[in-house]
Enzyme design. Structure first.
Site, mmCIF file in Angstrom:
data_model
loop_
_atom_site.group_PDB
_atom_site.id
_atom_site.type_symbol
_atom_site.label_atom_id
_atom_site.label_comp_id
_atom_site.label_asym_id
_atom_site.label_seq_id
_atom_site.Cartn_x
_atom_site.Cartn_y
_atom_site.Cartn_z
ATOM 1 N N GLY A 113 -6.825 4.761 4.931
ATOM 2 C CA GLY A 113 -6.462 3.677 6.141
ATOM 3 C C GLY A 113 -6.790 2.379 5.791
ATOM 4 N N CYS A 114 -6.918 1.486 6.773
ATOM 5 C CA CYS A 114 -7.302 0.273 6.462
ATOM 6 C C CYS A 114 -8.464 -0.171 5.719
ATOM 7 C CB CYS A 114 -7.352 -0.510 7.729
ATOM 8 S SG CYS A 114 -7.844 -2.250 7.745
#
Length: 215
Positions: free
Chosen positions: A47-48
């Site tokens: 993810g981020c």
């Protein structure tokens, strides 16, 4: 830099529900390296990369972290291009660590239990696309073996409500992201995305593994 932030309701990831009240299984046993051993490197995607870096820079034994891109070609390792989801890259973090203090498997334990949800395909929180996928980019046969054995162990134990979708592939290149993405969480602690999604992960790390947490 904007992220997809929806705060109309409290989001409790499926993996969090799985872990309530239960100890997270340990990774395959590994020996710590002798004191003074050469630093080692791990490349992980989940993810981020802002939150991933925020978590791992607070882990004992981690000496350096860099956010960047892995899985695609160097010439396409540009945030706006990666964000199209068509480059093969995943937002990733390169972790330099002291193997005499922490093992690769222990890093993966934090990766699976704290840093992201390994059961959501091409998505973390409200960020969607293959650039937000869960992936372990192994550097050698030992990392590959540890990762694959641990994923099997977690799936067999049904630690999560859904199967782990984390990919395991050899790292072909890691390309550092633009400077304004490096340690974004530290420089922007009041950013809405950071306060809603990422700071709670760091708090969870401190609460769950106090012996592995560093300020």
């Amino acid at each position: 830099m904007k992220r997809n932030l929806l705060v109309s309701s409290i989001i409790l990831p499926a993996f969090a529900l799985s872990l309530m009240g239960a100890a997270f299984p340990d990774p395959p046993a590994e020996q710590l390296a002798p004191a003074g051993a050469k630093k080692a490197t791990a490349v992980l995607a989940g993810g981020c990369f802002w939150g991933m870096q925020g978590v791992f820079e607070h882990v004992k034994g981690v000496t350096d972290t860099t956010v960047g891109y892995s899985g695609g070609e160097k010439k396409q390792a540009i945030y706006e291009v990666v964000s199209t989801g068509k480059t093969g890259h995943a937002e990733s973090i390169e972790i330099v660590y002291d193997p005499s203090v922490i093992t690769y498997g222990q890093l993966l334990k934090i990766y699976f239990s704290i840093a992201h949800d390994p059961t959501t395909l091409n998505r973390q929180h409200n960020d969607e696309g293959p650039q937000y996928r869960s992936e372990i980019f192994f550097a050698d046969d030992n990392q590959k073996t540890v990762a694959e054995k641990y994923i099997k162990e977690l799936n067999d134990a049904k630690v999560f409500h859904s199967p782990i979708v984390t990919k395991v592939e050899q790292v072909k290149g890691f390309y550092a992201a633009e400077e304004h993405h490096q340690h974004y969480l530290d420089h922007n602690p009041t950013d809405g995305y950071i306060t809603y999604f990422d700071l709670p992960m760091i708090s969870n790390l401190k609460k769950t593994y106090p012996e592995m947490y560093k300020k």
